[in-house]
Design a protein around this motif. Structure first.
Motif, PDB file in Angstrom:
ATOM      1  N   GLU A 117       0.740  -1.403  -0.001  1.00 33.09           N
ATOM      2  CA  GLU A 117      -0.118  -0.098  -0.044  1.00 33.09           C
ATOM      3  C   GLU A 117       0.988   1.205   0.030  1.00 33.09           C
ATOM      4  O   GLU A 117       0.437   2.044   0.791  1.00 33.09           O
ATOM      5  CB  GLU A 117      -0.940   0.067   1.203  1.00 33.09           C
ATOM      6  N   TRP A 118       1.897   1.252  -0.859  1.00 37.62           N
ATOM      7  CA  TRP A 118       2.682   2.525  -0.845  1.00 37.62           C
ATOM      8  C   TRP A 118       2.072   3.775  -1.194  1.00 37.62           C
ATOM      9  O   TRP A 118       2.518   4.926  -0.843  1.00 37.62           O
ATOM     10  CB  TRP A 118       4.098   2.371  -1.973  1.00 37.62           C
ATOM     11  N   VAL A 119       0.847   3.702  -1.943  1.00 38.61           N
ATOM     12  CA  VAL A 119       0.261   4.934  -2.379  1.00 38.61           C
ATOM     13  C   VAL A 119      -0.147   5.597  -1.116  1.00 38.61           C
ATOM     14  O   VAL A 119      -0.189   6.793  -0.859  1.00 38.61           O
ATOM     15  CB  VAL A 119      -0.931   4.672  -3.254  1.00 38.61           C
ATOM     16  N   PHE A 160      13.909  12.061   2.428  1.00 37.41           N
ATOM     17  CA  PHE A 160      14.708  10.789   2.425  1.00 37.41           C
ATOM     18  C   PHE A 160      13.778   9.762   2.346  1.00 37.41           C
ATOM     19  O   PHE A 160      13.614   8.852   1.512  1.00 37.41           O
ATOM     20  CB  PHE A 160      15.705  10.498   3.519  1.00 37.41           C
ATOM     21  N   LEU A 161      12.708   9.709   2.853  1.00 35.55           N
ATOM     22  CA  LEU A 161      11.673   8.668   3.253  1.00 35.55           C
ATOM     23  C   LEU A 161      10.653   8.660   1.870  1.00 35.55           C
ATOM     24  O   LEU A 161      10.602   7.759   1.095  1.00 35.55           O
ATOM     25  CB  LEU A 161      10.706   9.052   4.292  1.00 35.55           C
ATOM     26  N   GLN A 162      10.342   9.892   1.359  1.00 37.03           N
ATOM     27  CA  GLN A 162       9.526  10.034   0.123  1.00 37.03           C
ATOM     28  C   GLN A 162      10.273   9.780  -1.093  1.00 37.03           C
ATOM     29  O   GLN A 162       9.739   9.206  -1.987  1.00 37.03           O
ATOM     30  CB  GLN A 162       8.853  11.385   0.156  1.00 37.03           C
ATOM     31  N   ALA A 175      11.558   3.465  -5.486  1.00 37.22           N
ATOM     32  CA  ALA A 175      11.363   1.964  -5.630  1.00 37.22           C
ATOM     33  C   ALA A 175       9.976   2.013  -6.682  1.00 37.22           C
ATOM     34  O   ALA A 175       9.810   0.751  -7.114  1.00 37.22           O
ATOM     35  CB  ALA A 175      11.143   1.576  -4.408  1.00 37.22           C
ATOM     36  N   HIS A 176       8.849   2.999  -6.638  1.00 34.32           N
ATOM     37  CA  HIS A 176       7.738   2.455  -7.150  1.00 34.32           C
ATOM     38  C   HIS A 176       7.489   3.597  -8.428  1.00 34.32           C
ATOM     39  O   HIS A 176       6.816   3.230  -9.264  1.00 34.32           O
ATOM     40  CB  HIS A 176       6.578   2.817  -6.293  1.00 34.32           C
ATOM     41  N   MET A 177       8.042   4.546  -8.690  1.00 36.95           N
ATOM     42  CA  MET A 177       7.824   5.387  -9.241  1.00 36.95           C
ATOM     43  C   MET A 177       9.361   6.200  -9.991  1.00 36.95           C
ATOM     44  O   MET A 177       9.327   7.577  -9.418  1.00 36.95           O
ATOM     45  CB  MET A 177       6.760   6.541  -9.348  1.00 36.95           C
ATOM     46  N   PRO A 178      10.103   5.718 -10.308  1.00 42.65           N
ATOM     47  CA  PRO A 178      11.512   6.277 -10.225  1.00 42.65           C
ATOM     48  C   PRO A 178      11.609   7.532 -11.415  1.00 42.65           C
ATOM     49  O   PRO A 178      12.194   8.435 -11.042  1.00 42.65           O
ATOM     50  CB  PRO A 178      12.252   5.058 -10.809  1.00 42.65           C
TER      51      PRO A 178
END
Length: 253
Positions: A177-179, A224-226, A232-235
Motif C-alpha cells: 500500500e505504498w500509495v 529521504f523517506l519520500q 522504488a515505485h515511480m522512479p
C-alpha cells in the motif's frame, strides 16, 4: 520528588505482586488511583507553588499511560478499542493540564503517548488507511495546540514522531500500500508547513536562522523517506515530485 514517588509506587506494586496480594485488576486500579491522587495534589497545590505542583500531575500522566498499556498488553483486562479511547482521553487531559500549568512538558508527554500508541496497541495498525487517519488527526491537533500555546517544540516533536513512527510501523508490516504511505507523507508536509507559517503570522514571530535549522532535520527525513519510496515505485517521477516539495517549502520560508 515526583520521580521518586513514581519509583516508590512501582516498587510497592512489585512487592505486592511477588507476595500474591495483588491481582492484575487490583494492580491496575491502584496505579490509576495513584495517578489521580498525584493529579489532584498538583491541582490543589497550584496556587501555592505552580512550578512544584506541575511536576505531580506530570508523574500522574506517565502512570496513566503505563496503566493503560499494561492493562491491555500484559493482562488483557481491556480491549484494544477501550485502550485507544483511554489513550486519547489521557492525551487530552495532558494537554489541558499543560495549558493550566503553562508547561509544555505535558504536551510533549501527550505527543509521545499518542504517536507511540500504535506500537503498543496492535489493533490500531490493522489497516494502513486507519493509521493514516489516526496519525494525521493527531498532527493537526498538535499543530493547532502549538500555535495556541506559542511553543514550536510541540509541533516539531509531533513531526518527528509522525514521520518516523509511521515509517517504522509500515516497514514492520512488510510494506505494501505504498500509495497510502505517499499520501500520508505528503499530508504531513502540508500540515506542518501550514502550521509553521500560521505560527509565524499569527504570533508575529518570523522564522529566524536558528528556528529554520531546528526544522532542517525533519525536512531531510521527509525528503529521504519520500524519495526512497518514489524511487522504488515511480522512479521517473521521483525527482520532479521532490523538486515540487522543495519549492513548496521554499515558498513557505
Amino acid at each position: 520528588g515526583a520521580t521518586a514517588m513514581v519509583l516508590a509506587a512501582v516498587y510497592l506494586i512489585r512487592l505486592a505482586i511477588a507476595s500474591g496480594l495483588l491481582t492484575p485488576g487490583r494492580q491496575i486500579a491502584l496505579a490509576v488511583m495513584g495517578a489521580l491522587v498525584l493529579i489532584g495534589l498538583g491541582l490543589s497545590l497550584r496556587r501555592a507553588s505552580r512550578e512544584y505542583a506541575s511536576m505531580l500531575p506530570a508523574g500522574g500522566i506517565v502512570i496513566l499511560f503505563a496503566s493503560i498499556y499494561g492493562a491491555h498488553m500484559y493482562y488483557q483486562i481491556i480491549s484494544a478499542p477501550v485502550a485507544a479511547v483511554a489513550v486519547v482521553l489521557t492525551c487530552f487531559g495532558a494537554l489541558w493540564l499543560g495549558r493550566l500549568f503553562e508547561s509544555q512538558l505535558y504536551a510533549l508527554f501527550a505527543v509521545l503517548g499518542s504517536y507511540s500508541a500504535p506500537f503498543l496497541l496492535p489493533g490500531l495498525r490493522n489497516s494502513i488507511t486507519d493509521l493514516v487517519v489516526y496519525y494525521s488527526a493527531w498532527s493537526v491537533l498538535f499543530c493547532v495546540y502549538s500555535v495556541w500555546i506559542g511553543q514550536r517544540r510541540v509541533s516539531l516533536l509531533a513531526a518527528y514522531m509522525a514521520l518516523l513512527g509511521f515509517e517504522a510501523i509500515w516497514r514492520l508490516g512488510a510494506g505494501g500500500e505504498w500509495v497510502s504511505v505517499f499520501v500520508f507523507q505528503t499530508a504531513q508536509l502540508i500540515i506542518f508547513a501550514v502550521a509553521t507559517v500560521v505560527y509565524s503570522v499569527r504570533r508575529n514571530e518570523p522564522m529566524d536562522q536558528g528556528t529554520a535549522l531546528a526544522h532542517l532535520p525533519v525536512l531531510l527525513i521527509f525528503y529521504f523517506l519520500q524519495y526512497s519510496l518514489l524511487q522504488a515505485h515511480m522512479p521517473a517521477m521521483a525527482p520532479w515530485v521532490m523538486l515540487a516539495s522543495a519549492a513548496v517549502v521554499l515558498l513557505c520560508y
